[in-house]
Write a protein that holds these residues in place. Sequence first.
Motif, PDB file in Angstrom:
ATOM      1  N   ASN A  11       0.945  -1.218  -0.143  1.00  0.00           N
ATOM      2  CA  ASN A  11       0.058  -0.095  -0.150  1.00  0.00           C
ATOM      3  C   ASN A  11       0.748   1.204  -0.187  1.00  0.00           C
ATOM      4  O   ASN A  11       1.653   1.387   0.740  1.00  0.00           O
ATOM      5  N   ALA A  29       2.003   5.327  -0.942  1.00  0.00           N
ATOM      6  CA  ALA A  29       1.575   7.012  -1.284  1.00  0.00           C
ATOM      7  C   ALA A  29       2.692   7.452  -2.227  1.00  0.00           C
ATOM      8  O   ALA A  29       3.692   6.951  -2.125  1.00  0.00           O
ATOM      9  N   ILE A  46       4.533  10.785  -3.595  1.00  0.00           N
ATOM     10  CA  ILE A  46       4.489  12.089  -3.005  1.00  0.00           C
ATOM     11  C   ILE A  46       5.528  12.845  -4.209  1.00  0.00           C
ATOM     12  O   ILE A  46       6.645  12.613  -4.439  1.00  0.00           O
ATOM     13  N   LYS A  99      -3.917   5.490  -4.844  1.00  0.00           N
ATOM     14  CA  LYS A  99      -4.870   5.775  -3.894  1.00  0.00           C
ATOM     15  C   LYS A  99      -4.542   6.797  -3.006  1.00  0.00           C
ATOM     16  O   LYS A  99      -5.372   7.773  -2.610  1.00  0.00           O
ATOM     17  N   HIS A 100      -3.136   7.164  -2.992  1.00  0.00           N
ATOM     18  CA  HIS A 100      -2.700   8.471  -2.062  1.00  0.00           C
ATOM     19  C   HIS A 100      -1.614   8.923  -3.068  1.00  0.00           C
ATOM     20  O   HIS A 100      -0.508   8.795  -2.910  1.00  0.00           O
ATOM     21  N   TYR A 126       0.302  12.841  -4.038  1.00  0.00           N
ATOM     22  CA  TYR A 126       0.346  14.212  -3.502  1.00  0.00           C
ATOM     23  C   TYR A 126       1.310  14.928  -4.627  1.00  0.00           C
ATOM     24  O   TYR A 126       2.397  14.332  -4.834  1.00  0.00           O
ATOM     25  N   ILE A 165       0.722  15.516   5.036  1.00  0.00           N
ATOM     26  CA  ILE A 165       0.447  14.260   4.251  1.00  0.00           C
ATOM     27  C   ILE A 165       0.953  13.091   4.970  1.00  0.00           C
ATOM     28  O   ILE A 165      -0.008  12.016   5.356  1.00  0.00           O
ATOM     29  N   VAL A 170      -1.567   9.736   6.092  1.00  0.00           N
ATOM     30  CA  VAL A 170      -1.521   8.436   5.382  1.00  0.00           C
ATOM     31  C   VAL A 170      -0.930   7.410   6.374  1.00  0.00           C
ATOM     32  O   VAL A 170      -0.953   6.239   6.249  1.00  0.00           O
ATOM     33  N   LYS A 225      -2.246   4.003   6.845  1.00  0.00           N
ATOM     34  CA  LYS A 225      -2.925   3.423   5.637  1.00  0.00           C
ATOM     35  C   LYS A 225      -2.011   2.861   4.521  1.00  0.00           C
ATOM     36  O   LYS A 225      -2.145   2.287   3.637  1.00  0.00           O
ATOM     37  N   VAL A 226      -0.801   3.250   4.705  1.00  0.00           N
ATOM     38  CA  VAL A 226       0.202   2.789   3.847  1.00  0.00           C
ATOM     39  C   VAL A 226       1.660   2.130   4.313  1.00  0.00           C
ATOM     40  O   VAL A 226       1.955   2.538   5.637  1.00  0.00           O
ATOM     41  N   ILE A 245       6.400   4.437   0.886  1.00  0.00           N
ATOM     42  CA  ILE A 245       6.175   5.884   0.077  1.00  0.00           C
ATOM     43  C   ILE A 245       7.214   6.071  -0.847  1.00  0.00           C
ATOM     44  O   ILE A 245       8.381   5.867  -0.655  1.00  0.00           O
TER      45      ILE A 245
END
Length: 523
Positions: A82, A84, A86, A112-113, A115, A139, A143, A146-147, A150
Motif C-alpha cells: 500500500n 503513497a 509524493i 490511492k494516495h 500528492y 500528508i 497516510v 494506511k500505507v 512511500i
Amino acid sequence: MANYRIGIDVGGTHTDGVILDEAYNVIAETKVPTSEDVSSGIYQALHEIVTTSSVPVENINYAMLGTTHCTNAIVERKRLNNIAVIRIGAPATLAIKPLLGVPEDLKDILGKHVYIVRGGHEFDGREITELDETDIYRIANEVKGKVDSIAVTSVFSPVTDGHEQRTAEILQEVLGDEVAISLSSEIGNVGLLERENATILNASIVNVARTTANGFVNALKKEGIDAKVFFGQNDGTLMSVEYTVRYPILTIACGPTNSLRGASYLTNKSNALVIDVGGTTSDVGVLTNSFPRQSSLAVEIGGVRTNFRMPDIMSVGLGGGTIIHVNEDQTFQVGPDSVGYRLTEKALIFGGDTLTTTDIVVALGKADLGDPSKVAHLDKDLLESVYAKMVSMVEEALDKMKTSADPIPVILVGGGSILLPDKLKGASEVICPNNFGVANAIGSAISQVSAQIEKIFSFDELGRDKTIEKAKNMAKEEAILAGADPDDLVIVDLEDVPLAYLPGNATRIRVKAAGSLKKTTVV
C-alpha cells in the motif's frame, strides 16, 4: 576450513541450484521445476544440492539468490505494497499528474494516495520554490496507518536531492522506521516521469523483497545453514539483504544477467555474445569486459515506462518448451506459447500430447532425451523446416545485438541449449561450456558486489579531476553498503557526458564500483 557457496537462480521454467567450492568448482548442481509460489521450488533446489553434495553445512558461508519474485509481482499485480506517492514540484509540474501512462489496473492499486507539493529545483540546482514542509507533515499524518511504503520524487533531484532528503526526514519523524521510503534520486536518472515511475514501482515491491529474503533465510536455516545472504542485481553483481529491501527494483532482469556472468566465468571470455536458452525464451545479451552491456533506452516493466539501469537483453520466444503449431496444410508456427515447467509431462517424447521444440531436436537425432520412438512418425521435411526456422530466429536476434558485422564468439548456456547447432551465422565460434545448464546459478554464486551512482556534477566547483574522484568515492561507499569488501574495490565503469545546455560546466557522471564479498569470519 573450506569455504563453500550456494547459488540459486529462479527462472520462468526451472529453478537452478549449485554449490561451489573456494576455487569456484561445481560440487553439486540441480534443476527443479519452478513452483507456482516460487518459494517451494527454491526450498527443493536448496535441499537437493545440500543432500547430494555431502558438504558439511557449517562450511557453507555464502548463499546467493537470483529471483523473479519482484518482476512477477508487478506483472501479475499481486502482493504489492500500500503506497503513497509524493511529487515535489508544484506549481511547475501540476499539468501532468503522477502515474501518467501507467496501465489502469495498476493505477487503481498504486494511485490511492497521490500528492503534489510545492518545491523542487531547476536543472542548474536553483530552487524553483521552497519545500512546503507543513504540507509534508500534513500528508504524513494523513497516510499514517494506511500505507507501508512511500515513493518520493522531486524535480531534478539527480542534480540536487535536498528536498527529497528533507521529506524523508519528516516522513520518518512522523511514521517511524516501519514505513519504507523510496527516493527517486537513488533509483532513476534525469527525466521526471520515468524516474517517478521507477520509484513508485520500487516502493510497491518492498514487501515482496522482504518476504522473499526472509523465506530464503528460513530455507537455509531449515537445512542448518548459517550463511551470509546476497541477492542478484541486474548489472551482474550482488547486493546485501538490507540493500535489496531498499532497492528491490534492481533485482528485475537479474536472471539473464546471471547467465551472462556465468557464461563469462565458464568460458573465460570477457567479450562475447551470450544466448541463454530457457524453457520459454532465449535471452540474447552482450558481454563487455565480463559484465552485461547496459541498455541506453527507457525500459517498460509490466506496462510502466521507467528509466533506471537495465541490461541490454533481447528475448526471443524460443525455448525448450515452446509449442510448435502445425496446420492441416503443413504450414507451421513456432510459439510464442510454451509448456514451460510442464515440459516433462506435455512433450511428446515424455508421453504428452504437445509438439515442442525439444521433440523436434530429438526427432532429428540432435539430442538424446525421453523416448525418441514417440516422435519417429513425424514428417522429416516438416521437422527440417521447423528446425531451420528455430535457428533463423536466434540468428536474427544475434545479428540485431551485434555492434559490427564482424563475427563474434557466441556462448550457449541454459538447459535449452540443445536446441541450437554448433555453427551459427555471424558467430566466429559457438561454445557450449561444461555446466551450461546451470550457468545462471553459477553466475549468481560467483558474482561480485557492486553499486552504481549516476549524478550531475558541476566541474566549476572542484575541477574535473577532483569531481571524478568524488564520484568514484561515492560509488565505492555505495558498494560497501551493498556488502563489498572495502579492501578489494575497483571501478569497473566510468562515463562522463558534458551537458552543454546546463551552466557551471555541468557533466553527467556514471560510475560503477565492484568488489569481492566482505569476508566472513570462519570460526
